[in-house]
Write an enzyme that holds these catalytic residues in place. Sequence first.
Site, PDB file in Angstrom:
ATOM      1  N   PRO A 207      -9.607   6.701   5.097  1.00 48.81           N
ATOM      2  CA  PRO A 207     -10.824   7.526   5.197  1.00 48.81           C
ATOM      3  C   PRO A 207     -10.464   8.982   5.500  1.00 48.81           C
ATOM      4  CG  PRO A 207     -10.543   6.220   7.181  1.00 48.81           C
ATOM      5  CD  PRO A 207      -9.433   5.812   6.258  1.00 48.81           C
ATOM      6  N   ASP A 382      -6.535  11.339   8.624  1.00 45.93           N
ATOM      7  CA  ASP A 382      -6.910   9.927   8.590  1.00 45.93           C
ATOM      8  C   ASP A 382      -7.837   9.662   9.777  1.00 45.93           C
ATOM      9  OD1 ASP A 382      -7.129   7.170   8.682  1.00 45.93           O
ATOM     10  OD2 ASP A 382      -5.003   6.785   8.309  1.00 45.93           O
ATOM     11  N   HIS A 383      -9.116   9.401   9.464  1.00 45.16           N
ATOM     12  CA  HIS A 383     -10.104   9.249  10.538  1.00 45.16           C
ATOM     13  C   HIS A 383      -9.848   8.018  11.394  1.00 45.16           C
ATOM     14  CE1 HIS A 383     -13.598  10.360  12.674  1.00 45.16           C
ATOM     15  NE2 HIS A 383     -14.282  10.889  11.677  1.00 45.16           N
ATOM     16  N   ARG A 384      -9.049   7.072  10.916  1.00 45.05           N
ATOM     17  CA  ARG A 384      -8.700   5.904  11.728  1.00 45.05           C
ATOM     18  C   ARG A 384      -7.777   6.283  12.874  1.00 45.05           C
ATOM     19  NH1 ARG A 384      -6.199   2.335   6.982  1.00 45.05           N
ATOM     20  NH2 ARG A 384      -5.037   4.311   6.893  1.00 45.05           N
ATOM     21  N   VAL A 385      -7.035   7.375  12.667  1.00 43.15           N
ATOM     22  CA  VAL A 385      -6.014   7.792  13.640  1.00 43.15           C
ATOM     23  C   VAL A 385      -6.485   8.976  14.471  1.00 43.15           C
ATOM     24  CG1 VAL A 385      -3.607   8.538  13.894  1.00 43.15           C
ATOM     25  CG2 VAL A 385      -4.233   7.008  12.018  1.00 43.15           C
TER      26      VAL A 385
END
Length: 410
Positions: A207, A382-385
């Site tokens: 994402p 990376d929006h997860r990170v």
Amino acid sequence: MALEILMPALSPTMEEGTLAKWLVKEGDTVSSGDLLAEIETDKATMEFEAVDDGVIGKLLVAEGTAGVKVNSPIALLLEDGETAPEAMTAQQPKEQSVQQTKPRPTNERRIFASPLARRIAADKGIDLGALAGSGPKGRIVKADLDTAQTSAAPKAAKTTLTPIVPAPTDPNTITRMYEGRAFTEVALDGMRKIIAARLTEAKQTIPHFYLRRDIHLDALLEFRSELNKQLSSRDIKLSVNDFIIKACALALQQVPAANAVWAGDRILQMQASDVAVAVAIEGGLFTPVLQDAESKTLSSLSAEMKDLAARAKTRKLAPHEYQGGSFAISNLGMMGIDNFDAVINPPHGAILAVGAGVKKPVVTDSGELGIAVVMSVTLSVDHRVIDGALGAELLAAIKENLENPIAMLA
């Protein structure tokens, strides 16, 4: 007893390779550690060593063979005094059957149609394969489409929508679309296949979000010019990219939560700033990694980057030199690109896309209109990170370091 020598996995991501060159021949006696072959991976050509002693009984894969799967037999090794077993002669039919497993479209009919007929068929959703052409040599022409339309069932109403036909993805279908047009077919090598797979994976699974800032370079350019004068006697010339590497490495230390990678079911927060830098080569690119970049001087970073880039262009990098890292830099400024969005290289948490430094009108701190060299950068995250606020903090630290370059030496 004969031992099978298997195609080695020379990097963690390697699934297949090209047996570029045999360094032995059948009948040669080899010892552990002797070089057997040169293997071309997705990124480099590497030498493959023997792990056992013996005699080369049979080379099962010819030089130049591409797409050899990891752990598939490539040769047979005999013990001293042992003769080639019958199993070796049985190996060739096995290989032939594997090579011939790819189905051939033997009964596929080639469709000949004029460009106008193809366009009308696409617009009207008519299957050309169901038509018989009345043109020369059975070619489908516009009149055949008119006949097909009149013989078809009457439309319910003039407002009936034409169905949306999805874009083709099958290679043979796409190739047939360009029949009659001149083109050159370029086979994908191992590097291009890996790049295509990884970038597709990155855009489909990561994402991305994007943060943009303008950075004023006047202080950096002046400082760089002065440093290069003092370093000229040591044959050292620092580039703007060297400062960018250092600024990013320090920013990852200043914002340690952003110095992280995605590991599937967890996040790994790294301690050192291992910064990867994209290097364009013929047919693809490498991202060599500068480890512990935060603790290295500008001159050592510059020398290391020049060495890695030079060896990348000749595909002489070892896997540990282009794998790893938590952050990457892609600089297209020297190619005249003002700004762009880079694709994250998994498992990295972010990548900085760097544009050209361009003179622009700006409002100075005193409120007056002036001219400054401005460089546009985009941070792909990376929006997860990394969340939005954390990414903004990281980019602010990068900007602060570049606009105050002397502080980076403190």
